[in-house]
Design a protein around this motif. Structure first.
Motif: not given
Length: 108
Positions: A19-38
């Motif tokens: 459920r969203s309050s705007d029209t943006s899209t986010q992605v959950l990523l596993q980064m090259w240095d093993d960090n996880i971020q959205t």
């Protein structure tokens, strides 16, 4: 400066469990240095992104960080391997885990 990450999950405003309050899209990523971020993904790419894609995240702006490129195929593998090799040798002292294979299914 740009950093690669592998798309693990996509949060679009029309998503079944989102459920969203705007029209943006986010992605959950596993980064090259093993960090996880959205992070956000540029709206022109939001409908094309898929789990397993390698994206380049723009770090040239302090906030917000946003995925600006999708890289696929052999170029994605080369990019990912170059960063993972650097991370394993320089950061982990070559004692790190094996790099993630791009053909694995991350979302089950």
């Amino acid at each position: 400066m740009y950093h690669p990450g592998i798309v693990m999950q996509i949060f679009s405003p029309g998503g079944k469990s989102v459920r969203s309050s705007d029209t943006s899209t986010q992605v959950l990523l596993q980064m090259w240095d093993d960090n996880i971020q959205t992070v956000g993904i540029d709206q022109r790419l939001a409908t094309e992104a898929q789990p397993g894609d390698v994206v380049l995240v723009d770090y040239t702006q302090n906030n917000p960080r946003i995925a600006v490129k999708i890289v696929r195929g052999n170029e994605a593998k080369k990019l990912w391997e170059a960063y993972k090799k650097y991370y394993e040798v320089k950061v982990l002292g070559n004692k790190g885990a094996k790099p993630i294979k791009l053909d694995e299914n991350y979302i089950r």
